[in-house]
Every structure is written in structure tokens, then in C-alpha cells.
Write an enzyme that holds these catalytic residues in place. Structure first.
Site, PDB file in Angstrom:
ATOM      1  N   PHE A  54      -0.906   1.034  -2.009  1.00 35.65           N
ATOM      2  CA  PHE A  54      -2.292   0.636  -2.246  1.00 35.65           C
ATOM      3  C   PHE A  54      -2.824   1.383  -3.458  1.00 35.65           C
ATOM      4  O   PHE A  54      -2.464   2.544  -3.698  1.00 35.65           O
ATOM      5  CB  PHE A  54      -3.168   0.963  -1.033  1.00 35.65           C
ATOM      6  CG  PHE A  54      -2.867   0.138   0.186  1.00 35.65           C
ATOM      7  CD1 PHE A  54      -3.613  -0.986   0.488  1.00 35.65           C
ATOM      8  CD2 PHE A  54      -1.822   0.489   1.034  1.00 35.65           C
ATOM      9  CE1 PHE A  54      -3.335  -1.748   1.614  1.00 35.65           C
ATOM     10  CE2 PHE A  54      -1.540  -0.263   2.165  1.00 35.65           C
ATOM     11  CZ  PHE A  54      -2.297  -1.388   2.450  1.00 35.65           C
ATOM     12  N   THR A  66       3.872   0.017   1.993  1.00 34.06           N
ATOM     13  CA  THR A  66       3.001  -0.710   1.079  1.00 34.06           C
ATOM     14  C   THR A  66       2.261   0.293   0.203  1.00 34.06           C
ATOM     15  O   THR A  66       1.763   1.310   0.696  1.00 34.06           O
ATOM     16  CB  THR A  66       1.986  -1.590   1.826  1.00 34.06           C
ATOM     17  OG1 THR A  66       2.692  -2.604   2.544  1.00 34.06           O
ATOM     18  CG2 THR A  66       1.020  -2.262   0.858  1.00 34.06           C
TER      19      THR A  66
END
Length: 378
Positions: free
Chosen positions: A285, A283
Site C-alpha cells: 500500500f 500487498t
């Protein structure tokens, strides 16, 4: 029938003539740029270009050639604009991004917020990015709350997920970036390791209900679908909140999908590790701030723009990248609120706001887009 070699020789001769005329036209375009500099006129004159395309295409009757002429001269005029933008830059007409260049960031007095409860992946990303250098941190319930905390001065930075390598983009956060006047100052790529978490003493065969964030559930779809179709899978707004619910409910038939870190935080047990479908699941960020700054070593730029709702407009805009040798890493589109079937675009490109080629691109985009905003250089 004519010999193929003769035909090719004639084509070469015609191409040479076209090239000579093209270079002559470009020289005239440079003279136009000098005139526009002296008079303050914009490079992109949409009305003039449309009139020219209509007039040139009227000289041919075949439908195929009508479209071909329009396409050819659209490209030629686009190239001319790119050259004129470069001349504008050479004469001091520079794009103002609104960002300040700094050598480094000082996080020592900074307050950072993240969405979710303690143990959320956003907190893990925050810890990896700031490495304990910030003054303090706190969590909020929703991504919008994180944005509000920044603009209200409650936090200096916020950590938000923007995309996952398996589940795709976090659409809501793209919308928030366009809504709030904040800047991306950094990014953190976090490898996502999902585990099945339950009460101590629980076994997988005890589990009937599983809680987690919708994205985390999607990332474990194959594991659930092929091995545990009998589970009642329920969405919660955060993986860590799901783990906390398991602790609070003290129901041995319940489990959560989340980070192993939550075991220590909420006194749980790992029932099964690494249950995500993609073992290379990551992921991305972003770290956002109200202060528009970028490091001298920054190499990635995020942009947001809107374009005219007409054929070829996206191509014309993106050709600014091609003619300046700038690489685009990603593109995302989101619907414009209140306007049906029109979209706002988000792109990431390589470069630094101090690079000449980047400034050439931004000068061109500013003229050719309905709106343009630099989201960050990091």
C-alpha cells in the site's frame, strides 16, 4: 594461418589505441559541457546525434557493421552525456524535484481516508502505518474518490493498494498517480490472510455463492478451482463490503472471502482460514498526500516518465541509473491515454532526493525524457 597468440596481441594493441582515443574524446566532451554551461544550451541534442550517427554509419557498407557502428556510437554518446550531466551538477545546475525535506511527519492533526468499508485491507494497512497517531479517518467508495478527497482538502492522506505479490499491480492506481498531482510519502507492506467467512452456524457444505473483490478471488484461485468448482463466485468492489453483504442478506448459502477482522465487525464466522494460494501473499500500500515532502531518512524513490517513441530510448534513459550506480527495484508501463501503442513508465529506485548520484540521474532523465515527475521519496 596466423598464430592465435599473435592475433590476440594485435587485438590488445588495437584496444589500447581505442581506449586512448576514447579518453581523448571524453575530454573533448567535458569541454563541450563547459561551453554549454556558459551558453545555457541543453546537453542532449537529438538532431546533432542523429546526424552524427547517419554520417558515421555511411562510412561502412556491410549491413551488420552499419548497425554495429550506430550501436557503438549511440553508447559512446550516451556515456558522454552522463559525464556532461555530472559536470552540470558540479556547476550548480541541479534538478528541482519540488519536494521539501523534513526530519519527520506530524500526523496528530491529520485526516486519513481509505477505500472500502470498515474492515477493508486498506483500513488495516492504514492502522499499521499511522498507528493511531492521526486525528481521524473515513472511508470512500472508490480509489478515485480517495484522490479527490486529498486534492479537495477533505483528507490529508489516502491509503491505496498499488501491487500484490501474487496478483500483480493495481493498474488503475498507477493511472491515478499520473493523473493527480499528489506525492507518495510512505508505504506499508501488509501480509494478506484470506479467510472464508459465513453466517454463524453455517458450514462449508452449505455454501453456494461466494463474494469478494476480483483480486482476492484471483489470489484464492487454486482453492476455489480444486475444491469448490460448484461455487458461484461473484465480484464486489471490496472484501469488507462482501462481508457486510453476507451479514445483511442473512443467507446461509452465501460466504465472503476477506480478512478475519471482518468476523468481529460483521458478526460472522470463519468457515476456513488461510485459503489464499500463496501463503506468503503480501500487498503493498502507498500513502499519498497533496504536500510534497520527504523524510531525511527516506530511501526509496518512485518516478514516472514518458520517453520518445523510437528504438533505444528506454535503454538510453535507464542507462542514467547504471552510470550513477543507482539500483532499480521495479518497472511498470501503462498505456498513455489517447495515444495508441505508446506507454508511460513507472520505476522505483533506491536513494534519497538529497543524494548527489540521484540528482545526477534526475538531471539526465529530465533532459532525455519527454516528461518526468518524481512521485515520491519515502
Amino acid at each position: 594461418m596466423r598464430d592465435l597468440a599473435d592475433i590476440r596481441e594485435e587485438i590488445d594493441s588495437v584496444d589500447k589505441g581505442i581506449l586512448e582515443l576514447f579518453l581523448k574524446r571524453m575530454e573533448l566532451a567535458c569541454q563541450v559541457a563547459e561551453y554549454k554551461i556558459s551558453t545555457g544550451k541543453k546537453v542532449y541534442d537529438k538532431k546533432r546525434e542523429e546526424e552524427k550517427l547517419d554520417r558515421l554509419s555511411s562510412f561502412v557498407s556491410d549491413d551488420f557493421y552499419v548497425q554495429a557502428v550506430r550501436e557503438l556510437y549511440t553508447q559512446i554518446m550516451s556515456i558522454s552525456r552522463k559525464k556532461q550531466f555530472a559536470i552540470l551538477r558540479d556547476n550548480g545546475f541541479s534538478f528541482d524535484s519540488g519536494f521539501k525535506r523534513v526530519n519527520d511527519f506530524d500526523f496528530s492533526d491529520s485526516i486519513v481516508c481509505f477505500q472500502g468499508v470498515e474492515g477493508a485491507y486498506s483500513q488495516i494497512a492504514m492502522d499499521e502505518f499511522f498507528k493511531g497517531k492521526m486525528k481521524s479517518s473515513f472511508h470512500v467508495d472508490a480509489w478515485r474518490d480517495a484522490m479527490e478527497a486529498i486534492v479537495n482538502g477533505e483528507a490529508d492522506y489516502a491509503v491505496l493498494p498499488i501491487e500484490n505479490s501474487l496478483a500483480g499491480s493495481i493498474e488503475e492506481n498507477f493511472d491515478l498517480l499520473s493523473e493527480y498531482n499528489v506525492a507518495i510519502v510512505g508505504e506499508q507492506i501488509l501480509k494478506v490472510e484470506h479467510a472464508l467467512l459465513g453466517l454463524k452456524g453455517a458450514k462449508i457444505e452449505d455454501i453456494k455463492t461466494v463474494y469478494s473483490h476480483a483480486k482476492a478471488i484471483a489470489q484464492c484461485d487454486e482453492y476455489i478451482r480444486t475444491q469448490h468448482m460448484d461455487w458461484d463466485v461473484k465480484n464486489l468492489h471490496n472484501t469488507a463490503a462482501s462481508a457486510r453483504k453476507i451479514r445483511d442478506d442473512q443467507d446461509i448459502t452465501q460466504a465472503a472471502i476477506g480478512s478475519i477482522l471482518n468476523c468481529k465487525l460483521y458478526d460472522l464466522e470463519v468457515l476456513e482460514e488461510s485459503i489464499q494460494d500463496n501463503k506468503e501473499n503480501e500487498t503493498r500500500f502507498i500513502i499519498v498526500s497533496k504536500d510534497k515532502k520527504y523524510k531525511a531518512t527516506a530511501s526509496h524513490i518512485s518516478l514516472c516518465f514518458e520517453i520518445p517513441h523510437e528504438p533505444g530510448s528506454l535503454y538510453r534513459v535507464l542507462s542514467n541509473l547504471m552510470f550513477n550506480g543507482i539500483n532499480m527495484n521495479r518497472i511498470e508501463s501503462r498505456p498513455i491515454k489517447g495515444v495508441n501503442w505508446q506507454y508511460r513508465f513507472f520505476i522505483d529506485i533506491d536513494g534519497n532526493l538529497n543524494d548527489e548520484a540521484v540528482l545526477n540521474v534526475l538531471t539526465g532523465l529530465q533532459e532525455e525524457c519527454v516528461s518526468l515527475r518524481v512521485l515520491g521519496n519515502y
